[in-house]
Design an enzyme around this catalytic site. Structure first.
Site, mmCIF file in Angstrom:
data_model
loop_
_atom_site.group_PDB
_atom_site.id
_atom_site.type_symbol
_atom_site.label_atom_id
_atom_site.label_comp_id
_atom_site.label_asym_id
_atom_site.label_seq_id
_atom_site.Cartn_x
_atom_site.Cartn_y
_atom_site.Cartn_z
ATOM 1 N N THR A 47 0.835 -1.168 -0.268
ATOM 2 C CA THR A 47 -0.036 -0.041 0.114
ATOM 3 C C THR A 47 0.853 1.371 -0.089
ATOM 4 O OG1 THR A 47 -1.846 -1.201 1.143
ATOM 5 C CG2 THR A 47 -1.879 1.162 1.194
ATOM 6 N N ARG A 140 -1.058 -10.571 -6.284
ATOM 7 C CA ARG A 140 0.029 -9.898 -6.570
ATOM 8 C C ARG A 140 1.142 -10.876 -6.799
ATOM 9 N NH1 ARG A 140 -0.378 -4.454 -5.779
ATOM 10 N NH2 ARG A 140 -2.093 -3.890 -4.544
ATOM 11 N N LYS A 164 0.355 -12.568 7.487
ATOM 12 C CA LYS A 164 -0.592 -11.785 6.978
ATOM 13 C C LYS A 164 -1.327 -12.542 5.632
ATOM 14 C CE LYS A 164 -1.735 -7.515 4.661
ATOM 15 N NZ LYS A 164 -1.003 -6.069 3.967
#
Length: 291
Positions: A47, A140, A164
């Site tokens: 991000t 991704r 995560k």
């Protein structure tokens, strides 16, 4: 590893109109999140547009966040890649004295086997003096690290403390929760699933939307940790539309548009990303104005 339980936020990198880093906006955003109840900050993740941040910019960003934080919450630094030797070098040469953990993404582009994933993270674990949180995001990286591989790493290395998980795959989440070692953290990387995963035994979230609404999202995650499903879902339902919106085109263009509407700089992103479309911008503005 209680320091990584609750709400972590994957910070953006604010840019000015000329695409230089807006450090004033970054300081404002860090203080806003800490003051409104988030549990830890993640620096230089996806991000943050880490792929387009120079080494010099990255070092200054880290230094400013450390200074602004002033020890108030734990800090997690993104260090990962698909060149294992270079990732090892970065871990060994980075000053981690004020960093509480590393978030390391599954190697992308190269598409390793599951054994390749294991050997990559084994090599990192053997050189890292700070805890490592794995980061699985197959959308991704082009390949999923299986729950079996994650659990193998969790059992074999004490300094690999959590993952995560961001595959938006409920079955894989449940497999991880069912088979994990007692103290291993399953952290949601999917804002839309975060409450459900936390209620099922997860350790919280590393969130994107949380940095725009830290008080609300932290309350939601705390409800999950406390088993308050009715209260948690009341917040979840209120935020469903904006969570969907920020990922509609690309991340972080969506969240930057939300933050711009809330007064945190402009919504500039660096190529190859582009700003949110007029249609998405209007959708986000409508939500922010009525939330």
């Amino acid at each position: 590893m209680q320091k990584f339980v609750g709400t972590g936020v994957a910070l953006i990198t604010p840019f000015k109109e000329d695409l230089s880093v807006d450090f004033d906006a970054l300081v404002k955003l860090v203080n806003f999140n800490i003051d409104n109840g988030i549990n830890y900050l993640v620096i230089n993740g996806t991000t943050a547009e880490s792929a387009t941040i120079s080494k010099e910019e990255k070092l200054r960003i880290i230094a400013i966040i450390i200074k602004t934080n002033a020890g108030r919450v734990p800090l997690v630094l993104g260090i990962g890649g698909n060149n294992t030797l270079e990732v090892i070098k970065e871990i060994q040469t980075t000053d981690l004295s004020n960093i509480d953990g590393i978030l390391s993404v599954v190697p992308y582009y190269s598409k390793p086997t599951q054994e390749g994933f294991y050997q990559h993270f084994k090599a990192l674990a053997e050189v890292s003096d700070v805890p490592i949180i794995l980061y699985n995001v197959p959308g991704r990286t082009a390949k999923n690290m299986s729950a079996v591989t994650t659990i193998r790493l969790a059992n074999d290395f004490e300094n690999i403390v959590g993952i995560k998980e961001a595959g938006n795959n409920m079955q894989q989440y449940l497999e991880l929760l069912k088979n994990k070692p007692t103290d291993f953290l399953i952290i949601s990387g999917d804002d839309d699933l975060a409450l459900g995963i936390t209620l099922a035994g997860g350790s919280g979230v590393i969130s994107v939307i949380g940095q725009a609404y830290p008080k609300e999202f932290s309350t939601l995650i705390n409800c999950g940790l406390e088993g308050k499903n009715k209260e948690g879902y009341a917040i979840h339902f209120k935020m469903m539309a904006i969570i969907d919106a920020i990922f509609e085109e690309n991340n972080p263009a969506g969240i930057k548009t939300v933050l711009q509407a809330l007064g945190f700089g402009v919504n500039q992103v660096r190529l190859p990303l582009v700003k949110a479309s007029k249609e998405l911008h209007q959708k986000i503005a409508n939500f922010v104005n009525t939330f």
